[in-house]
Every structure is written in C-alpha cells, then in structure tokens.
Design an enzyme around this catalytic site. Structure first.
Site, PDB file in Angstrom:
ATOM      1  CG  HIS A 134      -2.096  -1.041   1.251  1.00 37.37           C
ATOM      2  ND1 HIS A 134      -2.839  -0.833  -0.118  1.00 37.37           N
ATOM      3  CD2 HIS A 134      -2.507  -1.818   2.017  1.00 37.37           C
ATOM      4  CE1 HIS A 134      -3.935  -1.835   0.255  1.00 37.37           C
ATOM      5  NE2 HIS A 134      -3.700  -2.234   1.582  1.00 37.37           N
ATOM      6  CB  CYS A 196      -2.465   2.742  -5.426  1.00 36.18           C
ATOM      7  SG  CYS A 196      -3.428   1.025  -5.351  1.00 36.18           S
TER       8      CYS A 196
END
Length: 261
Positions: A134, A196
């Site tokens: 993440h 991301c």
C-alpha cells in the site's frame, strides 16, 4: 486569576493539546508501526532459524539432505498462519517489510505481498515476480515513498534465508488493467515493486522493475544500515515526542503554580 479568565486559559490549553496530538498522531503511529514490524520480523526469523536447525538435525539423523529453499517457500508458509515468506528491503528509502505469499487485506495491512499469477520470489531464469504494498496509509509507510526510488537503486528479496538482489532499470506508471509490464521475459530474472498512484486517487499503478544482480557484502551492509537507521529514527522520534509532552506538561504546571501565588 479570575474564574472566567482561568476557564478561558484551560480551554485554550486543551485546544492546543488536542491540535498538537492530532498533528503528531500520524508520525507517532508510523514510528510505532515501524518498530513493531521490525520486532515481529526478528521473532519470526528466530523461529524460522530454530525450525531449520531442527530440520537439519533430523535430516542428518536420517542421512538425508534438506532443501532450504523448499523449506523457506513451502513448509514455512504452512507453518505460519500469516503466510509469511520472508522480507523485502529497499535501502534507498529505508523500507523493510515482511513479504507474504498473497495480496489479501490481512497481508497488505501488515506488509507486502506477491501478486498471484506472477513468479514465486525465488529467482531463476525466465521469472518475473511482482510484489505489491500500500501507499498513502495514514499510520503506515509501506510503499508510500516508492516514487523516490531511482534507476540504479537496488532492493533485496529474502526468502528461505536466501537474499536475492535486484537493480532498478525500469520505472513506469500504468492503468490497473495493463499487465503487459509484468510478463516474463525469456532468460531474465526480474522483480517488480507495485503500488497505487497518485495518492489518494489511486487510479494508476507505479511499477519499479529491477533485474537480478549479485548480492554483495557492500549491499548487505547498506541494507543493514538502512534498517538500523529507520529503526532508531523511529525510536528517537517517539522518545522526542514523549519528553516533549512531559516538558510541556511540567511547564504548564509551573505556570499554574506561579499564577496562583
């Protein structure tokens, strides 16, 4: 001091304390998380080494050899409930995370995971493993600084006690449905770090790809130094916050006593 003025002073101080705590919360939780991750990884590594030693003794008694790579990637996965494989270290951004064999919510909340459908992170010709983590979490660093990695930087994937180093030679941003960049290239040993981007929209994926290079003593020292630096920086930050709050509290108590005289 008049009662109204005293109440007003208390309210201002409370607002200040609450505001300060809100500002410090992300830094404190990230530091705590980093220290806890390092502690947990050290415990898991100690348990793994103990299991390997026991397996070696058993194999010796049976007159057999033991495949440490197999132990590290198969048996250990079954023994550990959290599916831990090893670790991923990126010295350039002081990142060390546990590496899991999946990208479930549980795995990615605690570290990095191997993307299903890509090669196992054990290296070899014509392999391409992809490791995801993440970015932008308020309390955890993970791959939030992956965009700072540059071509020529190196990262280390450790599985089964064996270190595999990769040198970054390609950095790109793609849409989530574009898997072409993760394809195996004949004869090459590749690893790609995925996260991301941009935060918090997370509409695209940042890919940092490296090719296998020798794991040298110099790189080992650099990785160890980066891990120590991140750990002690987090410890010092937490201690600084603690003593800062203590000092502030003592100062206000002193001010209160002075005003009541």
């Amino acid at each position: 001091m008049k009662p109204k003025r005293r109440v007003s002073t208390i309210i201002r101080r409370l607002i200040f304390i609450i505001g300060l705590l809100i500002c410090l919360f992300p830094f404190a939780t990230r530091a705590i998380n980093y220290v806890m991750v390092q502690r947990d990884m050290a415990r898991v590594e100690a348990d793994k080494q103990a299991q390997i030693r026991r397996s070696k003794r058993l194999a010796k008694l049976q007159g057999q050899e033991i495949d440490l790579d197999h132990y590290g990637t198969s048996q250990l996965r079954k023994e550990l409930a959290d599916n831990l494989l090893g670790s991923i270290v990126i010295p350039a951004i002081n990142v060390q995370l546990p590496l899991f064999d999946n990208v479930s919510d549980s795995a990615l909340n605690h570290g990095a995971g191997v993307i299903p459908g890509t090669s196992a992170p054990v290296g070899g010709k014509s392999t391409h493993t992809a490791i995801s983590a993440h970015s932008g979490l308020p309390t955890k660093t993970m791959f939030s600084d992956l965009h700072k990695v540059q071509k020529g930087d190196q990262f280390i994937v450790t599985v089964g006690g064996k270190h595999r180093a990769y040198k970054v030679d390609d950095i790109r941003v793609i849409v989530p449905t574009d898997a072409a960049a993760l394809k195996i290239q004949a004869g090459r040993d590749l690893a790609t770090l995925v996260t991301c981007t941009p935060v918090p929209a997370n509409t695209h994926r940042l890919l940092v790809t490296g090719h296998r290079v020798p794991y040298t003593k110099q790189l080992a020292r650099k990785a160890k130094a980066a891990n120590k630096s991140g750990y002690w920086r987090s410890v010092v930050l937490l201690m600084g916050m603690f003593w800062g709050m203590v000092t502030l509290g003592l100062y206000w108590l002193w001010q209160k006593r002075r005003m009541t005289k």
